[in-house]
Design a protein around this motif. Structure first.
Motif, PDB file in Angstrom:
ATOM      1  N   GLN A   1      60.054 -19.412 -19.901  1.00 38.61           N
ATOM      2  CA  GLN A   1      61.400 -19.629 -20.428  1.00 38.61           C
ATOM      3  C   GLN A   1      62.119 -18.304 -20.634  1.00 38.61           C
ATOM      4  OE1 GLN A   1      62.654 -22.591 -20.665  1.00 38.61           O
ATOM      5  NE2 GLN A   1      64.602 -22.142 -21.645  1.00 38.61           N
ATOM      6  N   GLY A   2      61.372 -17.286 -21.078  1.00 38.46           N
ATOM      7  CA  GLY A   2      61.985 -15.977 -21.259  1.00 38.46           C
ATOM      8  C   GLY A   2      62.427 -15.372 -19.939  1.00 38.46           C
ATOM      9  N   LEU A   3      61.661 -15.633 -18.886  1.00 37.12           N
ATOM     10  CA  LEU A   3      61.996 -15.124 -17.565  1.00 37.12           C
ATOM     11  C   LEU A   3      63.306 -15.714 -17.055  1.00 37.12           C
ATOM     12  CD1 LEU A   3      61.054 -13.480 -15.083  1.00 37.12           C
ATOM     13  CD2 LEU A   3      59.830 -15.522 -14.323  1.00 37.12           C
ATOM     14  N   LYS A   4      63.616 -16.900 -17.500  1.00 38.40           N
ATOM     15  CA  LYS A   4      64.842 -17.590 -17.075  1.00 38.40           C
ATOM     16  C   LYS A   4      66.084 -16.742 -17.314  1.00 38.40           C
ATOM     17  CE  LYS A   4      67.329 -21.856 -18.327  1.00 38.40           C
ATOM     18  NZ  LYS A   4      67.240 -23.072 -19.150  1.00 38.40           N
ATOM     19  N   TYR A   5      66.078 -15.957 -18.390  1.00 36.42           N
ATOM     20  CA  TYR A   5      67.247 -15.152 -18.735  1.00 36.42           C
ATOM     21  C   TYR A   5      67.195 -13.757 -18.117  1.00 36.42           C
ATOM     22  CZ  TYR A   5      67.939 -18.892 -22.058  1.00 36.42           C
ATOM     23  OH  TYR A   5      68.118 -20.137 -22.619  1.00 36.42           O
ATOM     24  N   MET A   6      66.039 -13.394 -17.555  1.00 27.52           N
ATOM     25  CA  MET A   6      65.877 -12.066 -16.986  1.00 27.52           C
ATOM     26  C   MET A   6      65.971 -12.066 -15.464  1.00 27.52           C
ATOM     27  SD  MET A   6      65.284 -10.292 -19.766  1.00 27.52           S
ATOM     28  CE  MET A   6      64.512  -8.769 -19.265  1.00 27.52           C
ATOM     29  N   ASP A   7      65.400 -13.091 -14.838  1.00 29.72           N
ATOM     30  CA  ASP A   7      65.405 -13.196 -13.375  1.00 29.72           C
ATOM     31  C   ASP A   7      65.419 -14.674 -13.025  1.00 29.72           C
ATOM     32  OD1 ASP A   7      64.812 -13.271 -10.617  1.00 29.72           O
ATOM     33  OD2 ASP A   7      63.728 -11.372 -10.729  1.00 29.72           O
TER      34      ASP A   7
ATOM     35  N   GLU B   1      66.380 -16.366 -10.423  1.00 32.96           N
ATOM     36  CA  GLU B   1      65.858 -16.761  -9.106  1.00 32.96           C
ATOM     37  C   GLU B   1      64.335 -16.878  -9.135  1.00 32.96           C
ATOM     38  OE1 GLU B   1      65.917 -15.221  -4.451  1.00 32.96           O
ATOM     39  OE2 GLU B   1      67.244 -14.312  -5.949  1.00 32.96           O
ATOM     40  N   LEU B   2      63.677 -15.903  -9.759  1.00 30.95           N
ATOM     41  CA  LEU B   2      62.213 -15.945  -9.857  1.00 30.95           C
ATOM     42  C   LEU B   2      61.767 -17.097 -10.748  1.00 30.95           C
ATOM     43  CD1 LEU B   2      59.477 -14.661  -9.207  1.00 30.95           C
ATOM     44  CD2 LEU B   2      59.807 -13.149 -11.182  1.00 30.95           C
ATOM     45  N   TYR B   3      62.501 -17.313 -11.839  1.00 30.29           N
ATOM     46  CA  TYR B   3      62.180 -18.426 -12.752  1.00 30.29           C
ATOM     47  C   TYR B   3      62.205 -19.762 -12.007  1.00 30.29           C
ATOM     48  CZ  TYR B   3      63.127 -22.075 -16.197  1.00 30.29           C
ATOM     49  OH  TYR B   3      63.110 -23.242 -16.923  1.00 30.29           O
ATOM     50  N   VAL B   4      63.249 -19.991 -11.231  1.00 25.97           N
ATOM     51  CA  VAL B   4      63.365 -21.248 -10.485  1.00 25.97           C
ATOM     52  C   VAL B   4      62.222 -21.380  -9.487  1.00 25.97           C
ATOM     53  CG1 VAL B   4      64.778 -22.518  -8.834  1.00 25.97           C
ATOM     54  CG2 VAL B   4      65.855 -21.407 -10.791  1.00 25.97           C
ATOM     55  N   HIS B   5      61.903 -20.272  -8.830  1.00 28.77           N
ATOM     56  CA  HIS B   5      60.819 -20.299  -7.840  1.00 28.77           C
ATOM     57  C   HIS B   5      59.484 -20.645  -8.497  1.00 28.77           C
ATOM     58  CE1 HIS B   5      58.255 -19.178  -4.502  1.00 28.77           C
ATOM     59  NE2 HIS B   5      57.639 -18.289  -5.275  1.00 28.77           N
ATOM     60  N   LEU B   6      59.178 -19.996  -9.620  1.00 32.61           N
ATOM     61  CA  LEU B   6      57.880 -20.199 -10.261  1.00 32.61           C
ATOM     62  C   LEU B   6      57.754 -21.571 -10.915  1.00 32.61           C
ATOM     63  CD1 LEU B   6      57.237 -16.711 -11.903  1.00 32.61           C
ATOM     64  CD2 LEU B   6      56.314 -17.621  -9.777  1.00 32.61           C
TER      65      LEU B   6
ATOM     66  N   LEU C   1      71.420 -24.196 -18.499  1.00 37.75           N
ATOM     67  CA  LEU C   1      70.848 -24.433 -17.173  1.00 37.75           C
ATOM     68  C   LEU C   1      70.873 -23.165 -16.319  1.00 37.75           C
ATOM     69  CD1 LEU C   1      72.432 -27.914 -16.410  1.00 37.75           C
ATOM     70  CD2 LEU C   1      69.983 -27.443 -16.602  1.00 37.75           C
ATOM     71  N   TYR C   2      71.968 -22.419 -16.418  1.00 35.71           N
ATOM     72  CA  TYR C   2      72.137 -21.216 -15.602  1.00 35.71           C
ATOM     73  C   TYR C   2      72.694 -20.100 -16.491  1.00 35.71           C
ATOM     74  CZ  TYR C   2      73.852 -18.140 -11.875  1.00 35.71           C
ATOM     75  OH  TYR C   2      74.099 -17.069 -11.059  1.00 35.71           O
TER      76      TYR C   2
END
Length: 259
Positions: free
Chosen positions: A112-118, A120-125, A166-167
């Motif tokens: 969840q923290g990655l969602k705000y940092m990257d 594109e990577l968050y969605v991929h993972l 969401l974004y």
């Protein structure tokens, strides 16, 4: 007494020394997703730990934890505080000097923290459909716009918030929610959204101008004047607008009343 004190002080260092004795740094470690690595700090007083989210070529996408005084384990790290939600590292820098504590896939909370940092990577993972996410976010954004047009600022704020959830990099939604906050006189909340928007898009003229207006309304007149002066140089096509509010800010400084 002296002997007792010396014994006590020596005992304080025992857990760390034992931890260092148990430290087994890897050589030529090839990291992979889920790997948890630990190492003692150079001063020997604390431990560092990180978890690898993903590996892309020569880059390892990691999450780092706050330092601890004892050697971390998978169990203790499950409750440890996160220092950085996304800390990219060169895979070569992790090949030596780190001990592999184990492998544990990232949890939903950690990602969840990655969602705000990257994003594109968050969605991929997380295996989500970015098109579906953006479509739903757009629906909330458009619904918010209808609420705003009809003067329902609170409803608009809620819908903009859903789009941003969401974004997080949705700068149009951040700007519009800030404008709705301003309509309600909630300038500090508006300022937080505008700062986030400008972090993502430093060239956002509307966000930059509105930041100056919020600062003026909050009485931070020196900062507001700096914004309006800089705005005339950065956005010359809007120089008249920035200059007008610069005059208002200076009048506010003289009269004590916002224009």
């Amino acid at each position: 007494m002296r002997k007792s004190i010396a014994t006590f002080l020596a005992a304080l260092g025992t857990p760390l020394r034992r931890g260092l004795e148990n430290f087994a740094p890897s050589q030529q470690l090839v990291v992979k997703a889920g790997d948890v690595l630990v190492q003692p700090a150079p001063d020997g007083k604390s431990w560092s730990a990180l978890k690898v989210f993903a590996v892309e070529g020569a880059t390892a996408h990691c999450m780092t934890y706050e330092p601890s005084t004892v050697k971390p384990t998978l169990d203790t790290l499950a409750h440890a505080a996160v220092r950085m939600a996304h800390a990219p590292r060169a895979t070569a820098s992790l090949a030596e000097g780190w001990e592999l504590a184990g492998n544990q896939p990232a949890s939903a909370r950690e990602l969840q923290g990655l969602k705000y940092m990257d994003f594109e990577l968050y969605v991929h993972l997380t295996g989500q459909d970015v098109g579906a996410i953006m479509s739903t976010a757009t629906e909330h954004f458009e619904r918010a716009g209808m609420h705003a047009a009809e003067g329902r600022s609170i409803e608009a704020i809620n819908e903009y918030g859903k789009a941003i959830e969401l974004y997080p990099a949705y700068t149009d939604a951040l700007d519009k929610r800030a404008f709705a906050f301003m309509e309600l006189g909630l300038y500090e909340k508006a300022l937080r959204d505008l700062d986030e928007s400008l972090y993502l898009n430093p060239e956002g003229m509307s966000a930059f101008f509105s930041k100056g207006e919020c600062l003026m309304k909050l009485g931070h007149l020196d900062e507001a004047q700096a914004i309006f002066i800089e705005g005339q140089e950065r956005f010359p096509e809007h120089a008249t607008q920035f200059n007008e509010f610069l005059k208002r800010t200076r009048a506010f400084a003289l009269t004590g009343r916002p224009a």
